[in-house]
Scaffold this active site. Sequence first.
Site, PDB file in Angstrom:
ATOM      1  N   GLY A  59       0.811  -1.222   0.000  1.00 25.64           N
ATOM      2  CA  GLY A  59       0.000   0.000   0.000  1.00 25.64           C
ATOM      3  C   GLY A  59       0.840   1.264   0.000  1.00 25.64           C
ATOM      4  O   GLY A  59       0.504   2.250  -0.667  1.00 25.64           O
ATOM      5  N   GLU A  84      -4.879  -8.663 -10.367  1.00 24.40           N
ATOM      6  CA  GLU A  84      -3.614  -9.124 -10.961  1.00 24.40           C
ATOM      7  C   GLU A  84      -2.525  -9.349  -9.919  1.00 24.40           C
ATOM      8  O   GLU A  84      -1.719 -10.285 -10.025  1.00 24.40           O
ATOM      9  CB  GLU A  84      -3.128  -8.103 -12.009  1.00 24.40           C
ATOM     10  CG  GLU A  84      -1.846  -8.485 -12.714  1.00 24.40           C
ATOM     11  CD  GLU A  84      -1.970  -9.808 -13.478  1.00 24.40           C
ATOM     12  OE1 GLU A  84      -1.438 -10.811 -12.979  1.00 24.40           O
ATOM     13  OE2 GLU A  84      -2.612  -9.846 -14.542  1.00 24.40           O
ATOM     14  N   ILE A 134       4.033 -10.144 -12.173  1.00 20.72           N
ATOM     15  CA  ILE A 134       3.948 -10.892 -13.440  1.00 20.72           C
ATOM     16  C   ILE A 134       2.518 -10.871 -13.977  1.00 20.72           C
ATOM     17  O   ILE A 134       1.591 -11.284 -13.281  1.00 20.72           O
ATOM     18  CB  ILE A 134       4.376 -12.366 -13.248  1.00 20.72           C
ATOM     19  CG1 ILE A 134       5.742 -12.440 -12.588  1.00 20.72           C
ATOM     20  CG2 ILE A 134       4.365 -13.111 -14.566  1.00 20.72           C
ATOM     21  CD1 ILE A 134       6.141 -13.853 -12.156  1.00 20.72           C
ATOM     22  N   GLY A 194      10.188  -8.003   2.776  1.00 16.18           N
ATOM     23  CA  GLY A 194       8.781  -7.712   2.447  1.00 16.18           C
ATOM     24  C   GLY A 194       8.115  -8.780   1.602  1.00 16.18           C
ATOM     25  O   GLY A 194       7.064  -8.542   1.022  1.00 16.18           O
ATOM     26  N   LYS A 235      -3.230 -19.176  -4.566  1.00 14.02           N
ATOM     27  CA  LYS A 235      -2.885 -18.747  -5.935  1.00 14.02           C
ATOM     28  C   LYS A 235      -3.225 -19.848  -6.937  1.00 14.02           C
ATOM     29  O   LYS A 235      -3.721 -19.567  -8.035  1.00 14.02           O
ATOM     30  CB  LYS A 235      -1.406 -18.381  -6.004  1.00 14.02           C
ATOM     31  CG  LYS A 235      -1.077 -17.117  -5.210  1.00 14.02           C
ATOM     32  CD  LYS A 235       0.414 -16.963  -5.014  1.00 14.02           C
ATOM     33  CE  LYS A 235       0.745 -15.682  -4.262  1.00 14.02           C
ATOM     34  NZ  LYS A 235       2.148 -15.638  -3.814  1.00 14.02           N
ATOM     35  N   GLY A 282       7.075  -8.484  -2.999  1.00 18.88           N
ATOM     36  CA  GLY A 282       7.773  -7.233  -2.703  1.00 18.88           C
ATOM     37  C   GLY A 282       6.893  -6.037  -3.011  1.00 18.88           C
ATOM     38  O   GLY A 282       5.968  -6.112  -3.830  1.00 18.88           O
TER      39      GLY A 282
HETATM   40  N1  NAD Z   1       4.053  -8.134   0.298  1.00 17.65           N
HETATM   41  C1  NAD Z   1       3.997  -8.760  -0.865  1.00 17.65           C
HETATM   42  O1  NAD Z   1       5.019  -9.089  -1.486  1.00 17.65           O
HETATM   43  C2  NAD Z   1       2.671  -9.102  -1.488  1.00 17.65           C
HETATM   44  C3  NAD Z   1       2.645  -9.575  -2.799  1.00 17.65           C
HETATM   45  C4  NAD Z   1       1.420  -9.894  -3.398  1.00 17.65           C
HETATM   46  C5  NAD Z   1       0.260  -9.722  -2.681  1.00 17.65           C
HETATM   47  N2  NAD Z   1       0.317  -9.262  -1.404  1.00 17.65           N
HETATM   48  C6  NAD Z   1      -0.954  -9.086  -0.704  1.00 17.65           C
HETATM   49  O2  NAD Z   1      -1.157  -7.694  -0.515  1.00 17.65           O
HETATM   50  C7  NAD Z   1      -1.887  -7.476   0.684  1.00 17.65           C
HETATM   51  C8  NAD Z   1      -1.099  -6.537   1.595  1.00 17.65           C
HETATM   52  O3  NAD Z   1       0.155  -7.118   1.860  1.00 17.65           O
HETATM   53  P1  NAD Z   1       1.329  -6.274   2.577  1.00 17.65           P
HETATM   54  O4  NAD Z   1       2.541  -7.141   2.465  1.00 17.65           O
HETATM   55  O5  NAD Z   1       1.384  -4.888   2.060  1.00 17.65           O
HETATM   56  O6  NAD Z   1       0.797  -6.280   4.097  1.00 17.65           O
HETATM   57  P2  NAD Z   1       1.270  -5.373   5.334  1.00 17.65           P
HETATM   58  O7  NAD Z   1       1.049  -6.179   6.546  1.00 17.65           O
HETATM   59  O8  NAD Z   1       2.624  -4.813   5.067  1.00 17.65           O
HETATM   60  O9  NAD Z   1       0.225  -4.151   5.289  1.00 17.65           O
HETATM   61  C9  NAD Z   1      -1.119  -4.289   5.715  1.00 17.65           C
HETATM   62  C10 NAD Z   1      -1.708  -2.903   5.944  1.00 17.65           C
HETATM   63  O10 NAD Z   1      -3.076  -3.059   6.322  1.00 17.65           O
HETATM   64  C11 NAD Z   1      -3.347  -2.233   7.443  1.00 17.65           C
HETATM   65  N3  NAD Z   1      -4.429  -2.846   8.227  1.00 17.65           N
HETATM   66  C12 NAD Z   1      -4.443  -4.064   8.791  1.00 17.65           C
HETATM   67  N4  NAD Z   1      -5.620  -4.263   9.425  1.00 17.65           N
HETATM   68  C13 NAD Z   1      -6.347  -3.149   9.237  1.00 17.65           C
HETATM   69  C14 NAD Z   1      -7.638  -2.730   9.671  1.00 17.65           C
HETATM   70  N5  NAD Z   1      -8.409  -3.529  10.394  1.00 17.65           N
HETATM   71  N6  NAD Z   1      -8.059  -1.500   9.307  1.00 17.65           N
HETATM   72  C15 NAD Z   1      -7.271  -0.696   8.559  1.00 17.65           C
HETATM   73  N7  NAD Z   1      -6.051  -1.030   8.118  1.00 17.65           N
HETATM   74  C16 NAD Z   1      -5.598  -2.237   8.469  1.00 17.65           C
HETATM   75  C17 NAD Z   1      -2.058  -2.160   8.203  1.00 17.65           C
HETATM   76  O11 NAD Z   1      -2.052  -0.990   9.025  1.00 17.65           O
HETATM   77  C18 NAD Z   1      -1.045  -2.090   7.058  1.00 17.65           C
HETATM   78  O12 NAD Z   1      -0.955  -0.750   6.625  1.00 17.65           O
HETATM   79  C19 NAD Z   1      -2.144  -8.871   1.277  1.00 17.65           C
HETATM   80  O13 NAD Z   1      -3.390  -9.349   0.817  1.00 17.65           O
HETATM   81  C20 NAD Z   1      -1.022  -9.698   0.671  1.00 17.65           C
HETATM   82  O14 NAD Z   1      -1.354 -11.078   0.593  1.00 17.65           O
HETATM   83  C21 NAD Z   1       1.485  -8.925  -0.793  1.00 17.65           C
HETATM   84  N1  HSE Z   2       4.127 -13.929   0.554  1.00 17.13           N
HETATM   85  C1  HSE Z   2       3.989 -13.991  -0.862  1.00 17.13           C
HETATM   86  C2  HSE Z   2       3.811 -12.614  -1.412  1.00 17.13           C
HETATM   87  C3  HSE Z   2       3.406 -12.593  -2.851  1.00 17.13           C
HETATM   88  O1  HSE Z   2       2.104 -13.037  -3.014  1.00 17.13           O
HETATM   89  C4  HSE Z   2       5.218 -14.653  -1.462  1.00 17.13           C
HETATM   90  O2  HSE Z   2       6.186 -14.881  -0.733  1.00 17.13           O
HETATM   91  O3  HSE Z   2       5.196 -14.975  -2.640  1.00 17.13           O
HETATM   92 NA    NA Z   3       0.353 -10.988 -11.229  1.00 10.37          NA
END
Ligand code: NAD
Ligand code: HSE
Ligand code: NA
Length: 447
Positions: free
Chosen positions: A32, A143, A150, A201, A219, A321
Amino acid sequence: MALSAELGRSGDPAEAEPTPVRVALLGCGTVGSEVARLLTEEAAEFTARAGAPVELAGIAVRRPDKHPELPADLLTSDVEGLIASDVDVVVELVGGIEPARSWLLTALRSGKSVVTANKALLADCSRELSEAADASGADLYYEAAVAGAIPLVRPLRESLAGDRITRVMGIVNGTTNYILSAMDSTGAGYVDTLEEASNLGYAEADPTADVDGYDAASKAAILASLAFHTRIAASDVYREGIGSVSAADVAAAKMIGRTVKLLAICERVVGPDGSESVSVRVHPVMIPRSHQLAGVGGAFNAVYVEADGAGELMFFGQGAGGAPTASAVLGDLVDVARNRAGGGRGPRESAHAGLGVRPMGETPTRYHISLQVADRPGVLAQVSQVFAKHDVSIAAVRQRDKHSTASLVVVTHAAPDAALRATVDDIGELDVVHEVVSVMRVEGEDS
Ligand SMILES: NC(=O)c1ccc[n+]([C@@H]2O[C@H](COP(=O)([O-])OP(=O)(O)OC[C@H]3O[C@@H](n4cnc5c(N)ncnc54)[C@H](O)[C@@H]3O)[C@@H](O)[C@H]2O)c1
Ligand SMILES: N[C@@H](CCO)C(=O)O
Ligand code: NA
């Protein structure tokens, strides 16, 4: 777009301004924060690409006081209030099933489009989310939920919509690939490597989702649903994580010119009577070191897609990431904004085929089995009899003597997974077998 262009030519400046697309961002963590930064810093670019101003209307986080880097007037902890405000698109980057499910259903039912990276939610609740989107005509884009940056969801949903996909197989979890690559190349410890992946991350908030294969299973469910036009939930996916992959497994793989990867495998299976079903599974696999997936290291992801017309396609890149995942989220956001500006709609869910899911026990797989056995005549015959009893055919046997014991490595031909498991169980019961050192499925032909 066409409408905006028309208005632009009308000469009336008041009419020429396209209506802004207002975006609510839920969650500002690893992904985010990158989305918020780019939406703010490159607003003009997104406006040009979408054909309408893309405005960040608010950012919902758990603790606004923890985000001094973000404009205070955009921050809120009132997620429901932000969704109910005059926003057009909700970008969900919080994760987990609830409360994300309720938030997104509320948004979609009120006609607000959704962009999400939440694979756990999509794999569990795609039906209700899609029905809510269809009822109001809103868009549902995801996506980033599979293989990060990807492009994979879009190719399956759109580019390959005219083809018949038979197989999708690949590495879809960066964290476990990072760990397995390190175990293979440096013999690094499991705990240290997991900590590195979390610091970079890649890992989920609860890394057991990665290590135990739940993330990859979600996935796989999404990929299989798209590929086979069938609703597949995470609970339909056979799942094993990497928790049981030992240094002995990695060494055993090396001995036979293979390496260990956690693969998601989604296959269309045609039965003897011509009826079709699907097999969807996630588990560790030994693949030949010459296999293209063997060279996919670190947090990289790679996925093969096989289709009748297209043949074999391979998708490779950064699957996790902040920046890579934000790239996929923003691509979706531009699409949704274009749809809003032009009055169109993205693709709807396609689940018309409704194929059944083949149980893992009936799915043909191949096993590698490494044993320590007594070094005396007749042992190989006893072991072979167990394979024969379960109708499992042996592809290769290698034996090495070591004092009073011998190491025996067997690689089988394909057989139903239940028969292979029963074979391993029975072999473990033989008096001449001192230890079952390593058991793992294999994919790819021996070189
Ligand atoms: N990190 C990655 O590489 C990655 C890759 C692909 C998909 N994702 C997906 O993206 C999403 C976010 O992942 P991330 O790694 O950024 O997570 P993160 O834990 O870094 O961030 C989560 C955010 O959500 C907020 N949050 C949590 N509970 C909340 C609530 N009740 N109200 C308001 N805000 C709230 C937290 O404050 C934080 O800002 C997840 O669904 C994850 O599976 C992450
Ligand atoms: N935790 C996941 C993030 C991407 O979806 C991974 O390691 O691939
Ligand atoms: Na993708």
